[in-house]
Motif scaffolding. Sequence first.
Motif, short mmCIF file in Angstrom:
data_model
loop_
_atom_site.label_atom_id
_atom_site.label_comp_id
_atom_site.label_asym_id
_atom_site.label_seq_id
_atom_site.Cartn_x
_atom_site.Cartn_y
_atom_site.Cartn_z
N THR A 45 0.83 -1.20 0.00
CA THR A 45 0.00 0.00 0.00
C THR A 45 0.86 1.25 0.00
OG1 THR A 45 -0.13 -0.02 2.40
CG2 THR A 45 -1.91 -1.12 1.21
N GLU A 72 -12.73 0.02 -2.52
CA GLU A 72 -12.51 -1.19 -1.73
C GLU A 72 -11.02 -1.51 -1.64
OE1 GLU A 72 -13.26 -2.31 -6.00
OE2 GLU A 72 -14.30 -1.06 -4.54
N SER A 74 -8.86 0.81 -0.69
CA SER A 74 -8.33 1.91 0.12
C SER A 74 -8.68 1.68 1.59
CB SER A 74 -8.90 3.26 -0.35
OG SER A 74 -10.29 3.31 -0.12
N ALA A 75 -8.05 2.45 2.46
CA ALA A 75 -8.33 2.36 3.90
C ALA A 75 -7.98 3.68 4.56
CB ALA A 75 -7.52 1.23 4.53
N VAL A 77 -6.44 4.98 8.02
CA VAL A 77 -5.67 4.45 9.15
C VAL A 77 -5.40 5.58 10.14
CG1 VAL A 77 -3.54 3.32 9.83
CG2 VAL A 77 -4.58 2.75 7.64
#
Length: 195
Positions: A45, A72, A74-75, A77
């Motif tokens: 990532t 979907e 991606s995130a 944090v």
Amino acid sequence: MTRPSTPTAAWQPGMPGGDNLPSGPAGRPAAPSGDGHGPEPGPPTVTIGSYPDYPSAQRVVDYLADNRFPVERSAIVGTNLTLVETVMGRMTTGRAALVGAGTGAWFGLFIGLLFGIFTAGNWVAVILVGLVIGAIWGAVFGAVAHAMTGGQRDFTSASSLRAGQYAVIVDADVADQARQLLGRMHLTPTGATAR
């Protein structure tokens, strides 16, 4: 004599201890998946932006979704986590009894409804009796539980986790697409920077 295991050695069929494995879907012993060092790592990532608050990071992901980016992959944090306990107010024995009465009333209502369904006579009275008895017992238990703390915790609070920074990360193979979209996000139609 048992041979010491190394952290990188994964279980293989025929190794000692194979008869102690739980059965798999077909009823035969199933070997553990992976190398035995936790979940398999995902794709690499890349961080495409860091933001001081969650709504800003959420806005970025929402913008990517609106522009048909595969969100979907991606995130968001949160880093530098801090536990914050917000004090809501003073807790007295009377207030503990009141809170207990409310909780007990809900439980009594539930029990009263269960008994009321199977009552041939006046089912409303059964529900009301359950509600009243639940409130009384809840108040008693709430007051006793608070009195047993011996004044060690005479306040109510709510705990939450807060992050110092929120990073938006995406899979490395779609990072360039995400950066291009974000480059357009901060520009108004006239080309001036949005505030």
